[in-house]
Design an enzyme around this catalytic site. Sequence first.
Site, PDB file in Angstrom:
ATOM      1  N   PHE A  91      -0.252  -5.745  10.052  1.00 49.58           N
ATOM      2  CA  PHE A  91      -1.226  -5.856   8.957  1.00 49.58           C
ATOM      3  C   PHE A  91      -1.126  -7.196   8.237  1.00 49.58           C
ATOM      4  CE2 PHE A  91      -0.432  -1.000   8.527  1.00 49.58           C
ATOM      5  CZ  PHE A  91      -1.118  -0.772   9.707  1.00 49.58           C
ATOM      6  N   GLU A 101       0.817  -1.214   0.000  1.00 52.55           N
ATOM      7  CA  GLU A 101       0.000   0.000   0.000  1.00 52.55           C
ATOM      8  C   GLU A 101       0.846   1.258   0.000  1.00 52.55           C
ATOM      9  OE1 GLU A 101      -2.497  -0.987   3.382  1.00 52.55           O
ATOM     10  OE2 GLU A 101      -2.782  -2.909   2.365  1.00 52.55           O
ATOM     11  N   ALA A 156       3.960  -4.752  10.431  1.00 50.39           N
ATOM     12  CA  ALA A 156       3.836  -6.210  10.448  1.00 50.39           C
ATOM     13  C   ALA A 156       2.457  -6.642  10.949  1.00 50.39           C
ATOM     14  CB  ALA A 156       4.928  -6.813  11.324  1.00 50.39           C
ATOM     15  N   HIS A 181      -1.201  -2.236  16.518  1.00 50.00           N
ATOM     16  CA  HIS A 181      -0.269  -1.814  15.474  1.00 50.00           C
ATOM     17  C   HIS A 181       1.190  -2.142  15.796  1.00 50.00           C
ATOM     18  CE1 HIS A 181      -3.313   0.346  13.248  1.00 50.00           C
ATOM     19  NE2 HIS A 181      -2.430   0.860  12.431  1.00 50.00           N
ATOM     20  N   GLU A 223      -4.504  -7.044   1.847  1.00 48.16           N
ATOM     21  CA  GLU A 223      -3.260  -7.766   2.135  1.00 48.16           C
ATOM     22  C   GLU A 223      -3.334  -9.237   1.746  1.00 48.16           C
ATOM     23  OE1 GLU A 223      -4.591  -5.549   4.126  1.00 48.16           O
ATOM     24  OE2 GLU A 223      -3.039  -4.099   4.674  1.00 48.16           O
TER      25      GLU A 223
HETATM   26  C1  LIG Z   1      -5.371  -4.146   7.207  1.00 45.79           C
HETATM   27  C2  LIG Z   1      -4.720  -2.817   7.320  1.00 45.79           C
HETATM   28  N1  LIG Z   1      -3.891  -2.411   6.354  1.00 45.79           N
HETATM   29  C3  LIG Z   1      -3.316  -1.197   6.403  1.00 45.79           C
HETATM   30  C4  LIG Z   1      -3.556  -0.344   7.455  1.00 45.79           C
HETATM   31  C5  LIG Z   1      -2.906   1.036   7.519  1.00 45.79           C
HETATM   32  N2  LIG Z   1      -3.934   2.049   7.324  1.00 45.79           N
HETATM   33  C6  LIG Z   1      -4.519   2.681   8.335  1.00 45.79           C
HETATM   34  S1  LIG Z   1      -5.749   3.710   7.837  1.00 45.79           S
HETATM   35  C7  LIG Z   1      -5.448   3.331   6.214  1.00 45.79           C
HETATM   36  C8  LIG Z   1      -6.248   3.971   5.136  1.00 45.79           C
HETATM   37  C9  LIG Z   1      -7.691   3.692   5.316  1.00 45.79           C
HETATM   38  O1  LIG Z   1      -8.381   4.267   4.249  1.00 45.79           O
HETATM   39  P1  LIG Z   1      -9.936   4.378   4.319  1.00 45.79           P
HETATM   40  O2  LIG Z   1     -10.534   3.071   4.647  1.00 45.79           O
HETATM   41  O3  LIG Z   1     -10.388   5.033   3.069  1.00 45.79           O
HETATM   42  O4  LIG Z   1     -10.227   5.348   5.564  1.00 45.79           O
HETATM   43  P2  LIG Z   1      -9.793   6.864   5.743  1.00 45.79           P
HETATM   44  O5  LIG Z   1      -8.513   6.851   6.493  1.00 45.79           O
HETATM   45  O6  LIG Z   1      -9.689   7.474   4.405  1.00 45.79           O
HETATM   46  O7  LIG Z   1     -10.897   7.439   6.536  1.00 45.79           O
HETATM   47  C10 LIG Z   1      -4.428   2.407   6.089  1.00 45.79           C
HETATM   48  C11 LIG Z   1      -3.925   1.855   4.826  1.00 45.79           C
HETATM   49  C12 LIG Z   1      -4.398  -0.828   8.473  1.00 45.79           C
HETATM   50  N3  LIG Z   1      -4.667  -0.084   9.569  1.00 45.79           N
HETATM   51  N4  LIG Z   1      -4.983  -2.037   8.373  1.00 45.79           N
END
Ligand SMILES: Cc1ncc(C[n+]2csc(CCOP(=O)(O)OP(=O)(O)O)c2C)c(N)n1
Lengths: 322, 322, 329, 329
Positions: free
Chosen positions: A84, A29, A82, A127, A58
């Site tokens: 994730f 990502e 990790a 996390h 993932e």
């Molecule tokens: C399974 C997982 N992968 C990656 C992350 C890291 N991460 C935290 S928030 C986020 C983006 C989330 O995007 P969205 O669902 O559109 O929510 P927004 O933050 O835009 O409100 C990511 C990739 C995570 N927390 N969980």
Amino acid sequence: MSQKMFVQAINEALREELRRDPNVFMMGENLELGMFGAEAGLYEEFGFERIRYTPISEAGFTGLATGASLLGMRPVVEYGAASFMYVAADQMISVAGRLRYATGGDVCVPVTYLAMSMGGGGAGPQHSDNICSLFVHYPGFKVVYPSTPYDAKGLLKSAIRDDNPVVFAYDIRSAMVKGEVPDEEYLVPIGKGDIKREGKDVTVVAAGSTNTMALEAADELAKEGISVEVVDPRTIKPLDKELILSSLEKTGRLVVCLDDYRDSSFASDVAAIAADEGFKFLKAPVKRVARAQVPPPYTTVLEREVMPDKDKIARAIREVLQ
Amino acid sequence: MSQKMFVQAINEALREELRRDPNVFMMGENLELGMFGAEAGLYEEFGFERIRYTPISEAGFTGLATGASLLGMRPVVEYGAASFMYVAADQMISVAGRLRYATGGDVCVPVTYLAMSMGGGGAGPQHSDNICSLFVHYPGFKVVYPSTPYDAKGLLKSAIRDDNPVVFAYDIRSAMVKGEVPDEEYLVPIGKGDIKREGKDVTVVAAGSTNTMALEAADELAKEGISVEVVDPRTIKPLDKELILSSLEKTGRLVVCLDDYRDSSFASDVAAIAADEGFKFLKAPVKRVARAQVPPPYTTVLEREVMPDKDKIARAIREVLQ
Amino acid sequence: MLSNEDLIEMYEKMVLLRQAEEKLVEQSSKGKVWTLLAGVGQEAIPVGTVKALGPEDYWEISHRGTSDAAARDGVDLKRLFAEVHGRATGYSKGKGGNMHVEAFEAKVLPMLSIVGESIPVSAGVALAQKMKNTGGATICFFGDGASNQGVFHEGLNLATIWRLPVVYLVQNNQYAVSTPASYAVSVKNISERAKGYGIPGVTIDGNDVLAVYEAVSEALKRAKEGEGPTLIEAITYRWYGHHAGAGADEQMGWIYRPEEEVEEWKKKDPVANFEKKLMAQGILTEEKKTQIWDKVNKQVEEAVEFAESSPFPDPSEAFTDVYTDLVLP
Amino acid sequence: MLSNEDLIEMYEKMVLLRQAEEKLVEQSSKGKVWTLLAGVGQEAIPVGTVKALGPEDYWEISHRGTSDAAARDGVDLKRLFAEVHGRATGYSKGKGGNMHVEAFEAKVLPMLSIVGESIPVSAGVALAQKMKNTGGATICFFGDGASNQGVFHEGLNLATIWRLPVVYLVQNNQYAVSTPASYAVSVKNISERAKGYGIPGVTIDGNDVLAVYEAVSEALKRAKEGEGPTLIEAITYRWYGHHAGAGADEQMGWIYRPEEEVEEWKKKDPVANFEKKLMAQGILTEEKKTQIWDKVNKQVEEAVEFAESSPFPDPSEAFTDVYTDLVLP
Ligand SMILES: Cc1ncc(C[n+]2csc(CCOP(=O)(O)OP(=O)(O)O)c2C)c(N)n1
Ligand SMILES: Cc1ncc(C[n+]2csc(CCOP(=O)(O)OP(=O)(O)O)c2C)c(N)n1
Ligand SMILES: [Mg+2]
Ligand SMILES: [Mg+2]
């Protein structure tokens, strides 16, 4: 030689391998951001075709990596944290680690997984995990877990060239560590440990960021006249058992350090090996310094209670010397 | 008292708890079939509302179980084979095990997970895993792992009544084991081990089906005049460390058996505890008898090479007595 | 357009899968093969598919239909049978067995036995085809039950946004073990799920080998033209229970399908109906038919003989093939 | 029908979320709070939702919008702020922090920080509501990015086939960190994914608090009538980067949104536009407005003071609350 940060070393390894072999590519990502330095500039140089940023899927892209690897690609999969990886656990544990065996050797799965533990930085209960022991437990993986920029670069390059699934585990607490990195190309072989400090009173086996902590503890204890040998396994699967046992033969005492939950961890394995093959050398109880069996709390005053650190390591060393 | 099979004991525990507490209900695939005896007759008695058969969506229904438990339901989640839990790993490791902590104790997650290892029956590389060590490693879970019908029933009832997530691990190789089960209601407390056979020369700590194998090995060795104490931890998290250490104090020798991959497993933990707190008692190296670090092969001639069995246990006992 | 030879060849392959699978059921009943996930009744799908595949295409089979792979040219039924009999001469030396049937050299990808896993994996194979410019596409088989796994969603979304040359074919045999798709899948036709990804979804008669051939041909064409995945739902039925042979559903007392339903579907026998059609069209003759059945039965017998007379692997083999380069104790 | 008082109350809550969130961003910049996933710009969604909730309804918030919970009556902003400041007086004693904001006693379910996790969990809460006959439904917020996680699929399918009283609301702020939804989601509108489950899917203006109120009210009604889930896509935008305060996107050099796009969306400010509307309709006066802002600012200041003057938990607390009944060393 020049001084480089751990993340820069990772970055160089990725860049060099991407340049060297057109089959190497990355998935993960937000890779195009070069988020925390490890991927800086790669998207600019290699473009989307090889630095494939993904949806938050993932399990999906881990599966894609496996599939692509069957046809000779060499994916490097990046997970941000990790923690994730759990959503992709089945694709790793059950598929990537077993396909070669299940086909009697007809295929191989040359995938590298970048797994950064965010432990120790206030990232909180969900996390902060380190998945190193998970992939020591499950068959089919090699697991490297460097503590220095030099080892990080050399091991990552070896990992990418390896024909097996290799988990490249590292700690966010190592990310800013500086160290010498040669300007010319080199590899660090998978499966070879390293004595990071010689000593004679006690052996400390410590991987990743705990190795750095152990070196600090050793410095401190040296002032009290305690001579600590700090062994860095560098690869925790397959393990350089001989190195550990020969150090143990010399010192007769052992402390094992790991920034992962203590129970059913690599720290337990090293203690178990000492209790078996190393029994004849042991002069004192073997201590483990690892994370408590607690989800990592958010607030610092609590987090530091449950995480390994220099002081806890020093305390354990003193204990085994009593 | 009457003689019952292990799966019957599970069946009785489920039926009794479903009758006792309207908040208890089950989720899992094909539950209405009562597939391998453990759920026989439950659908007929309790209907769909409480015996909820699900789509093949392990992560989904594991998450539903967590959610429902927050409001006081007591889900019992069934996975068919423990190997199917990996697709739900995140929902267990990262959610169920941590929600109580992450809320500072505001919620609890009284879910029971039925996790049958199919190891040793030719189920092959992807269907044979035992997940017991996984949930010893990750914080927030209790893990029970009985070896007899008596313990199975008593521990499952305790698990369902427990306010925490409890993994009920068992082996398909135990499923047909017979033993005495009282007709009246009883519980086996979580966290208490049991000496399954007293002895003085060597302590064997063995959970689940390996306990049965250890007892067979002990019988065999008794003929050679070797007196084996067989300790059944019954609960592997939290562990009844005192029981193990007091046995070790008596015998000074230890073999640890587990039908799970050896590395970063509960078997390593017991060896590590022996090397630390039990060091003063130890007279010989500690041996682990567990699965080799190999995906379980399909064909029997290979499978038996990598799985623990009576002979491997007997061999290890002889080794520590040399 | 398919020639008469093509049609005869397809018929022969359907007979082969039928007879091979029945033989494995028998072997399983005798305890010579582990519990079997028999594909009897679903033969039109693999055979129609194989006809549509080009030599550069990969095929990921599902757990249902142990002999399916044998429909593809270059796959050796002997080695396939040897594998499910756990022999050293098997494709995977007996290590994978009946849940990991494969013939990688013939571009039949290893069966995966955890439901849904193959969906992203096959997208990955397609990704490699695309990145390596090998031409070709990948087709992935799975069951109705697999359409409820998370990786179905992730795999289809990724394949779509990256326009990967992959075709998803769901063998909707209407049950996942005992669970009816009509209960477990929230839409009537699984092909409707294509709408959640903006890709074509089609529902076809999975017992009609020609319908399968056509739908798969079109989807492969689309995939190879860079337009991304198609979701094909092939409606079919398995004649046996979830398990056949040792541990068969009936043996376990698992009853979940009305007998009439099974009978109804047996009338839709893909092999017999195709045979009837070819007969009616004069493409197949009684004589040719006898020839084919004799040939197939002999082939199947030989495969069993080969399997049964092959050695088991040496015990030391248990520890090899975990890694490419090392053997851990 | 909403009364003028209702509308004023909603306005006040939007101001509260705005000011509270801005304050947390500031606190984060000062290093007093960990990296923040600020919801500034998205306030209409929580406020419209909360208005539609009955007292028996549960609400699962997303990681975006740390202060969102404060929109609900019964939630104490002081304890919420104390939590994200890691203090013993916080809702979770500082153990959960800004990724696990909750007020369980006020039926605000704990935020989960792994994307998508909350989707099946909230279906489970709805299942319990149904099984216990408590009345009420559950609404679950998540982001556009979460719609690509496997559990989205599994959760929606399960909720649909079991007709659970749950509402799914995707806050489509068009980015998952830097990843545009237009790239990562294979359909134009995430609401189209509802078709894969046979449930209603609607796309609404997520910056219009009344549109949110209406869509959520209708979906909750449907849920409570036993007709199962609805997928609501609320289009919105976050003003800050993925991270705000310490470790903000700009600080990290993460650039992925055209400046004009951000500017354009700031014009669609849900708070200012609602204010304008209420002013134009004579429902809100300058005087009332000043009153509200003063009140809110005071409330926010008090919350910060409370948080900052609260003690950190005792170190021994690190080991409690893992289990209900034991403390492991
Ligand atoms: C399974 C997982 N992968 C990656 C992350 C890291 N991460 C935290 S928030 C986020 C983006 C989330 O995007 P969205 O669902 O559109 O929510 P927004 O933050 O835009 O409100 C990511 C990739 C995570 N927390 N969980
Ligand atoms: C994740 C997972 N859960 C459960 C199982 C056990 N299982 C094996 S096959 C099967 C049914 C699959 O149904 P479907 O996808 O419709 O395929 P079919 O067998 O009908 O061809 C189940 C539940 C599994 N292998 N993997
Ligand atoms: Mg099916
Ligand atoms: Mg978003």
